[in-house]
Design a protein around this motif. Structure first.
Motif, PDB file in Angstrom:
ATOM      1  N   ARG A 313       0.864  -1.182   0.000  1.00 56.00           N
ATOM      2  CA  ARG A 313       0.000   0.000   0.000  1.00 56.00           C
ATOM      3  C   ARG A 313       0.902   1.233   0.000  1.00 56.00           C
ATOM      4  O   ARG A 313       1.703   1.436   0.918  1.00 56.00           O
ATOM      5  N   VAL A 314       0.746   2.046  -1.044  1.00 52.21           N
ATOM      6  CA  VAL A 314       1.603   3.222  -1.179  1.00 52.21           C
ATOM      7  C   VAL A 314       0.741   4.430  -1.512  1.00 52.21           C
ATOM      8  O   VAL A 314      -0.360   4.307  -2.055  1.00 52.21           O
ATOM      9  N   VAL A 315       1.274   5.606  -1.203  1.00 49.98           N
ATOM     10  CA  VAL A 315       0.588   6.863  -1.497  1.00 49.98           C
ATOM     11  C   VAL A 315       1.559   7.792  -2.194  1.00 49.98           C
ATOM     12  O   VAL A 315       2.710   7.943  -1.750  1.00 49.98           O
ATOM     13  N   SER A 316       1.094   8.393  -3.278  1.00 48.11           N
ATOM     14  CA  SER A 316       1.918   9.377  -3.982  1.00 48.11           C
ATOM     15  C   SER A 316       0.997  10.244  -4.831  1.00 48.11           C
ATOM     16  O   SER A 316       0.091   9.725  -5.485  1.00 48.11           O
ATOM     17  N   PRO A 317       1.241  11.572  -4.833  1.00 49.95           N
ATOM     18  CA  PRO A 317       0.440  12.427  -5.713  1.00 49.95           C
ATOM     19  C   PRO A 317       0.714  12.161  -7.190  1.00 49.95           C
ATOM     20  O   PRO A 317      -0.051  12.577  -8.054  1.00 49.95           O
ATOM     21  N   GLN A 318       1.816  11.439  -7.492  1.00 44.81           N
ATOM     22  CA  GLN A 318       2.166  11.141  -8.869  1.00 44.81           C
ATOM     23  C   GLN A 318       1.714   9.758  -9.313  1.00 44.81           C
ATOM     24  O   GLN A 318       2.054   9.316 -10.410  1.00 44.81           O
ATOM     25  N   LEU A 319       0.953   9.073  -8.439  1.00 46.51           N
ATOM     26  CA  LEU A 319       0.556   7.710  -8.752  1.00 46.51           C
ATOM     27  C   LEU A 319      -0.925   7.530  -8.429  1.00 46.51           C
ATOM     28  O   LEU A 319      -1.366   7.875  -7.321  1.00 46.51           O
ATOM     29  N   LYS A 320      -1.648   7.012  -9.386  1.00 52.39           N
ATOM     30  CA  LYS A 320      -3.085   6.784  -9.174  1.00 52.39           C
ATOM     31  C   LYS A 320      -3.478   5.455  -9.784  1.00 52.39           C
ATOM     32  O   LYS A 320      -2.741   4.859 -10.589  1.00 52.39           O
ATOM     33  N   ALA A 321      -4.665   4.986  -9.411  1.00 53.47           N
ATOM     34  CA  ALA A 321      -5.164   3.721  -9.946  1.00 53.47           C
ATOM     35  C   ALA A 321      -5.310   3.827 -11.462  1.00 53.47           C
ATOM     36  O   ALA A 321      -5.800   4.831 -11.979  1.00 53.47           O
ATOM     37  N   GLY A 322      -4.835   2.783 -12.153  1.00 54.76           N
ATOM     38  CA  GLY A 322      -4.866   2.782 -13.616  1.00 54.76           C
ATOM     39  C   GLY A 322      -3.510   3.037 -14.246  1.00 54.76           C
ATOM     40  O   GLY A 322      -3.308   2.701 -15.418  1.00 54.76           O
ATOM     41  N   ASP A 323      -2.598   3.671 -13.500  1.00 54.46           N
ATOM     42  CA  ASP A 323      -1.242   3.856 -14.008  1.00 54.46           C
ATOM     43  C   ASP A 323      -0.540   2.501 -14.101  1.00 54.46           C
ATOM     44  O   ASP A 323      -0.935   1.532 -13.433  1.00 54.46           O
ATOM     45  N   ARG A 324       0.512   2.440 -14.882  1.00 52.51           N
ATOM     46  CA  ARG A 324       1.299   1.212 -15.015  1.00 52.51           C
ATOM     47  C   ARG A 324       2.675   1.427 -14.412  1.00 52.51           C
ATOM     48  O   ARG A 324       3.300   2.473 -14.586  1.00 52.51           O
TER      49      ARG A 324
END
Length: 328
Positions: A313-324
């Motif tokens: 489980r990670v959090v980043s403003p540059q990463l969202k669901a659907g990214d690869r």
């Protein structure tokens, strides 16, 4: 030459397969929110005395089920029975004595007026008395229906199959009209009242299949149906009231059973899921690499097991669901 072409195709296919195997679509992270409520009957009715009097009998007690007679208890009907008898005597007198007499008199005086042997005013007076007698008879008939209804209300009725949850009277006790006598409730269907936030409410109404809840005290899962979706909200709790109906599969239908509802909501932290191997740690900082070969710093929140695999489980403003992301 042909072998070279086939080898080149096989190489390209293997490389693309490897690339496909080494990338992963970022998944959204969800959290299970447990909610608890206690069962209550589908409906509760207060029994109120509509007539004053002394209770002649009380047929049920707390915990009893209303039977075929649909009766809670009955008041003494002596005085209303006497009023009914008096009304019958009055109707008999008006119908057989007064009305018959004035009808015969009107007929006789009409003949006398036609022969000019009596005054028209005498006939008019008899006609007025006959009309008044007929009106009195109609009033007596209406009064009889009122007395019959009053007698019916001397017995307090309740719906068949409902259960008594409160009894406040005993045989011989005097009550006045408007006094509370007890309560009966319908436990054929149980309701579990929940107070939901708007996101929780949205998740609940989005369910398309059967909704499952757990009866904690019974240790079983049963189906529930959302009903009574209140369009308003409670200003004190700022929540939306929703009742879940529990009909089938409940072995002991009563109030006070603990009902546990688990709603799967999007992770409030905004976390997403990636394979554990996709997270690299360097200098106390965690990174994941996108398919554009750019490393993105993430906040590592730990690992969970889901679908038989380990996920980070990670959090980043540059990463969202659907990214690869790339899995090394």
């Amino acid at each position: 030459m042909r072998l070279l072409s086939l080898s080149l195709v096989a190489f390209v296919w293997s490389m693309s397969t490897a690339a496909a195997e080494n990338t992963f679509v970022v998944r959204p992270s969800f959290q299970d929110v447990p909610l608890t409520a206690f069962t209550r009957p589908r409906a509760v009715v207060r029994l109120i005395a509509e007539e004053k009097g002394r209770f002649n009998s009380v047929d049920v007690d707390v915990g009893d089920t209303i039977g075929e007679a649909q009766r809670f208890g009955c008041l003494d009907t002596v005085y209303v029975d006497l009023s009914i008898e008096a009304n019958r005597a009055r109707q008999k007198r008006l119908r057989r004595a007064d009305l018959d007499y004035f009808t015969r008199q009107v007929k006789r005086f009409r003949n006398l007026v036609e022969r000019s042997t009596t005054a028209q005013s005498s006939l008019d007076d008899l006609e007025r008395q006959r009309v008044g007698t007929r009106a009195g008879l109609t009033e007596a008939e209406v009064e009889a229906r009122k007395l019959k209804e009053r007698k019916r209300r001397h017995c307090i009725e309740a719906s068949k199959g409902w259960q008594v949850t409160e009894r406040r009277v005993d045989p011989g006790q005097w009550v006045n009209a408007g006094d509370p006598l007890g309560r009966v409730a319908d436990f054929s269907v149980l309701l579990a009242p929940f107070a939901l936030s708007y996101p929780e409410y949205q998740v609940l109404i989005a369910y398309t299949g059967p909704l499952s809840v757990r009866l904690v005290d019974e240790g079983i899962d049963v189906e529930a149906t959302p009903i009574h979706l209140n369009p308003d909200f409670d200003e004190a709790t700022r929540k939306i009231s929703v009742d879940l109906a529990l009909d089938k599969g409940v072995p002991n239908k009563r109030g006070g059973l603990r009902v546990k509802l688990v709603l799967r909501l999007p992770d409030a932290s905004g976390a997403v899921l990636v394979p554990v191997a996709a997270v690299q740690e360097r200098y106390e900082q965690h990174w994941v690499t996108g398919t554009d070969k750019v490393e993105r710093a993430v906040v590592y929140l730990g690992e969970i097991e889901q679908d038989g695999q380990r996920w980070a489980r990670v959090v980043s403003p540059q990463l969202k669901a659907g990214d690869r992301v790339i899995v090394p």
